[in-house]
Design a protein around this motif. Sequence first.
Motif, mmCIF file in Angstrom:
data_model
loop_
_atom_site.group_PDB
_atom_site.id
_atom_site.type_symbol
_atom_site.label_atom_id
_atom_site.label_comp_id
_atom_site.label_asym_id
_atom_site.label_seq_id
_atom_site.Cartn_x
_atom_site.Cartn_y
_atom_site.Cartn_z
ATOM 1 N N THR A 65 0.857 -1.171 0.000
ATOM 2 C CA THR A 65 0.000 0.000 0.000
ATOM 3 C C THR A 65 0.895 1.223 0.000
ATOM 4 O O THR A 65 2.077 1.136 0.359
ATOM 5 N N GLU A 71 -2.643 9.293 0.241
ATOM 6 C CA GLU A 71 -2.867 8.195 -0.707
ATOM 7 C C GLU A 71 -3.400 6.982 0.046
ATOM 8 O O GLU A 71 -2.873 6.622 1.089
ATOM 9 N N ARG A 72 -4.414 6.360 -0.505
ATOM 10 C CA ARG A 72 -4.992 5.166 0.125
ATOM 11 C C ARG A 72 -5.318 4.163 -0.961
ATOM 12 O O ARG A 72 -6.451 4.061 -1.420
ATOM 13 N N TRP A 73 -4.313 3.438 -1.412
ATOM 14 C CA TRP A 73 -4.521 2.397 -2.409
ATOM 15 C C TRP A 73 -3.669 1.182 -2.042
ATOM 16 O O TRP A 73 -2.694 1.286 -1.308
ATOM 17 N N LYS A 87 -8.665 -1.027 6.554
ATOM 18 C CA LYS A 87 -7.972 -0.082 7.437
ATOM 19 C C LYS A 87 -6.859 -0.843 8.155
ATOM 20 O O LYS A 87 -7.079 -1.903 8.722
ATOM 21 N N HIS A 92 -0.191 5.684 8.688
ATOM 22 C CA HIS A 92 -0.528 5.303 7.324
ATOM 23 C C HIS A 92 0.338 5.989 6.282
ATOM 24 O O HIS A 92 0.166 5.753 5.089
#
Length: 117
Positions: A65, A71-73, A87, A92
């Motif tokens: 990730t 960025e959240r992929w 999650k 993160h």
Amino acid sequence: MKSDRDGINLAAKPSGTGCVECSAAGGWWFHLRRCVECGYIGCCDTSPNQHATKHNAATGHPIITSFEPGERWFYDYRTGQPFAGPKLQGPHAHPLDQPVPGPDGAVPSDWQSLLHE
């Protein structure tokens, strides 16, 4: 604690705030990726050393990730496809005050010519 998707460990915490291998060698990176199975932080494929992909090759851990702010992929090396993931344990992303590329003081002046496409 494992998720219902193979290669995701919801209990894994990030190994630090920068690429493990680049930091150890006094090197630099462009963007950071996090192994979703063990928490290893490695540099992206655009970075000179491509440690996230090398970690996948060495361990077989299949999912990364982004470890970049905002960025959240997720990306699965087995399928070559991005997907929406669960999650994870924080943090993160690397600290907001950490420059991109980074780390501060280790990036050469000609860094753009050293990136992979």
